[in-house]
Design an enzyme around this catalytic site. Structure first.
Site, PDB file in Angstrom:
ATOM      1  N   GLY A  74       0.832  -1.121   0.005  1.00 53.47           N
ATOM      2  CA  GLY A  74       0.101   0.040  -0.024  1.00 53.47           C
ATOM      3  C   GLY A  74       0.896   1.278   0.111  1.00 53.47           C
ATOM      4  CE  LYS A 132      -5.411  -1.413  10.071  1.00 48.13           C
ATOM      5  NZ  LYS A 132      -4.318  -1.631   9.028  1.00 48.13           N
ATOM      6  NE  ARG A 153      -4.217   5.925  -3.213  1.00 53.00           N
ATOM      7  CZ  ARG A 153      -5.496   5.771  -3.305  1.00 53.00           C
ATOM      8  NH1 ARG A 153      -6.559   6.800  -3.587  1.00 53.00           N
ATOM      9  NH2 ARG A 153      -6.078   4.560  -2.736  1.00 53.00           N
ATOM     10  CG  ASN A 160       1.099   1.534   4.727  1.00 52.25           C
ATOM     11  OD1 ASN A 160       0.697   2.081   5.829  1.00 52.25           O
ATOM     12  ND2 ASN A 160       0.508   2.007   3.583  1.00 52.25           N
ATOM     13  CB  VAL A 196      -1.856  -7.482   0.644  1.00 49.68           C
ATOM     14  CG1 VAL A 196      -0.781  -6.355   0.296  1.00 49.68           C
ATOM     15  CG2 VAL A 196      -2.950  -6.785   1.133  1.00 49.68           C
ATOM     16  CE1 TYR A 203      -8.400   0.314   9.110  1.00 50.49           C
ATOM     17  CE2 TYR A 203      -8.445   1.239  11.073  1.00 50.49           C
ATOM     18  CZ  TYR A 203      -8.008   1.375   9.779  1.00 50.49           C
ATOM     19  OH  TYR A 203      -6.741   1.640   9.449  1.00 50.49           O
TER      20      TYR A 203
END
Length: 242
Positions: free
Chosen positions: A8, A157, A11, A88, A60, A153
């Site tokens: 990633g 994480k 950006r 990332n 990924v 999310y």
């Protein structure tokens, strides 16, 4: 030749990390999944530092795609290996769990957790053979505290943080460190849709962080100075959650 791969990397935080690692003398491999234009911009910025860079396209979350791409790179670089990996790549699909489509749950989990597994496992053998490596996983304050509307999310994480701690113990004897960085609200296109004015009122430092601030932390963890730090989760959130 020192090589670093940033997933990633086209950006935002990924781009800032690519530039920082190039300034540290790494030949940077910029991974992207969809936006070749932004990846090329990052490559130009890397090469402006005087360091070599290259673009590597794969999703990924797709194991075969990751494996074949990295195997091809290794075949064309028989005397080199990638000794810094920054996991990332990540996406958000926010919603309360009661209304969250299964697709939004799966894509967030797969990008972060399958992405970690697919990419890290592909690069670990070479790190183990050379008895050196730095694996840096981009987690989030969401994975530590949990955030309403981000069950997917936060799960992704939080799982990445647990994986960081486990893998760190597995490979420490091979001089490979594994750490996680947990940013708070960082000003990138990933946070453009958020109500910044309201959110900054909850942050003790009263501002969003910058990608460059996160990249500086990545640079330190990748450096020889951080050789005794492993299995750690380092927050960078302006005091939002301690």
């Amino acid at each position: 030749m020192k090589y670093a791969l940033v997933t990633g990397g086209s950006r935002g935080i990924g781009r800032a990390v690519c530039i920082k690692l190039s300034l540290m003398g790494y030949n940077v491999i910029i991974n992207y999944a969809n936006n070749i234009t932004e990846a090329q911009k990052t490559l130009e910025l890397v090469e402006m530092t005087g360091q070599h860079g290259e673009i590597m396209m794969f999703d990924v979350s797709k194991r075969e795609q990751v494996s074949k791409t990295i195997e091809k790179w290794q075949e064309t670089h028989p005397n080199d290996y990638i000794d810094v990996l920054v996991n990332n790549a990540g996406i958000r699909r926010d919603n309360i769990l009661a209304l969250m489509p299964e697709e939004d749950w799966n894509i967030v989990i797969d990008t972060t957790l399958k992405g970690f597994y697919n990419t890290t496992q592909a690069l670990l053998p070479a790190m183990i053979r050379h008895k050196h490596g730095r694996i840096i996983n981009m987690a989030s304050v969401s994975g530590i505290s949990g955030i309403r509307g981000q069950a997917n999310y936060s799960t992704a994480k939080g799982g990445l943080i647990a994986a960081t701690k486990a893998l760190a113990q597995e490979v420490a004897a091979k001089n490979i460190t594994v750490n996680a960085i947990a940013p708070g609200f960082i000003k990138t296109d990933m946070t453009d849709d958020l109500d910044e004015e309201s959110i900054v009122k909850t942050i003790p430092m009263r501002r969003f962080g910058t990608p460059e601030e996160v990249a500086e932390l990545v640079g330190f963890i990748a450096s020889p100075a951080a050789g005794y730090i492993t299995g750690s989760v380092i927050s960078i959130n302006g005091g939002l959650y301690t």
